[in-house]
Write a protein that holds these residues in place. Sequence first.
Motif, short mmCIF file in Angstrom:
data_model
loop_
_atom_site.label_atom_id
_atom_site.label_comp_id
_atom_site.label_asym_id
_atom_site.label_seq_id
_atom_site.Cartn_x
_atom_site.Cartn_y
_atom_site.Cartn_z
N LYS A 71 121.54 47.26 28.03
CA LYS A 71 120.89 47.42 26.72
C LYS A 71 121.97 47.79 25.70
O LYS A 71 123.02 48.32 26.07
CB LYS A 71 119.87 48.56 26.75
N ASN A 72 121.66 47.57 24.43
CA ASN A 72 122.60 47.95 23.38
C ASN A 72 122.60 49.46 23.12
O ASN A 72 123.60 50.02 22.72
CB ASN A 72 122.26 47.22 22.07
N TYR A 73 121.47 50.09 23.32
CA TYR A 73 121.35 51.54 23.18
C TYR A 73 120.23 51.99 24.13
O TYR A 73 119.39 51.18 24.55
CB TYR A 73 121.09 51.95 21.72
N PRO A 74 120.22 53.27 24.48
CA PRO A 74 119.36 53.71 25.59
C PRO A 74 117.88 53.34 25.47
O PRO A 74 117.28 52.96 26.46
CB PRO A 74 119.53 55.23 25.58
N ASP A 75 117.30 53.45 24.28
CA ASP A 75 115.85 53.23 24.17
C ASP A 75 115.49 51.82 23.73
O ASP A 75 114.34 51.58 23.36
CB ASP A 75 115.26 54.23 23.15
N GLU A 76 116.45 50.93 23.75
CA GLU A 76 116.17 49.57 23.26
C GLU A 76 115.08 48.90 24.10
O GLU A 76 115.12 48.91 25.32
CB GLU A 76 117.44 48.72 23.31
N GLU A 77 114.12 48.33 23.40
CA GLU A 77 113.08 47.54 24.06
C GLU A 77 113.41 46.07 23.81
O GLU A 77 113.66 45.69 22.67
CB GLU A 77 111.70 47.85 23.46
N ASP A 82 114.77 38.27 21.35
CA ASP A 82 116.04 38.99 21.16
C ASP A 82 117.16 38.26 21.91
O ASP A 82 116.92 37.68 22.97
CB ASP A 82 115.95 40.41 21.72
N SER A 83 118.34 38.36 21.36
CA SER A 83 119.50 37.82 22.09
C SER A 83 119.69 38.63 23.36
O SER A 83 119.53 39.86 23.36
CB SER A 83 120.76 37.94 21.22
N ARG A 84 120.06 37.95 24.42
CA ARG A 84 120.27 38.67 25.68
C ARG A 84 121.70 39.21 25.78
O ARG A 84 122.03 39.95 26.68
CB ARG A 84 119.98 37.75 26.87
N LYS A 85 122.53 38.79 24.83
CA LYS A 85 123.92 39.25 24.91
C LYS A 85 124.04 40.65 24.32
O LYS A 85 123.51 40.94 23.25
CB LYS A 85 124.84 38.30 24.15
N ILE A 86 124.74 41.50 25.04
CA ILE A 86 125.02 42.84 24.55
C ILE A 86 126.10 42.73 23.48
O ILE A 86 127.07 41.99 23.65
CB ILE A 86 125.54 43.72 25.72
N GLY A 87 125.94 43.45 22.40
CA GLY A 87 126.97 43.46 21.37
C GLY A 87 128.04 44.48 21.70
O GLY A 87 127.78 45.68 21.70
#
Length: 151
Positions: A71-77, A82-87
């Motif tokens: 996830k990009n940040y802990p609580d990301e839903e 949404d793009s599946r790629k992590i930034g």
Amino acid sequence: MTIAVDFDGTIVEHAYPKIGKPIPFALEVLKRLQREDHHKLILWTMREGKLLQEAIDYCEKNGLKFYACNKNYPDEEWKEDDSRKIGADIYIDDRNIGGLPDWGIIYKIIKSGSNTIQDLDFLMDDSRPKTKKNWLIRLGEALDNSQRYQY
Ligand SMILES: [Mg+2]
């Protein structure tokens, strides 16, 4: 910086779905980068569910807690579109072109603040001739050398 890190083949040797042997200095380098420079480390792996939790537990048991996992940040839903790629600013993965560098080299690269191949001359052996060769020639030489040691 945000640094996305793969697990199998990067932090531990490939033994999926089991957890392989530790790759030397992977956890040490990651913990050090987190401690010294407060980089955000994201576990970025194909593992999901129970197997993902096993990887997280393994790292935490060894003193490494990630900022987020897949996830990009802990609580990301995640929503469907949404793009599946992590930034991330840097991705560390054994499937990188050229493979996974030694973790000591990964540490040096990240500490140098640069991630472009032209700026990474400091990684080259100091005993090499001082004439500058372009990176394609150096890549060719490296491939030649690697073939020498295949026997
Ligand atoms: Mg991998």
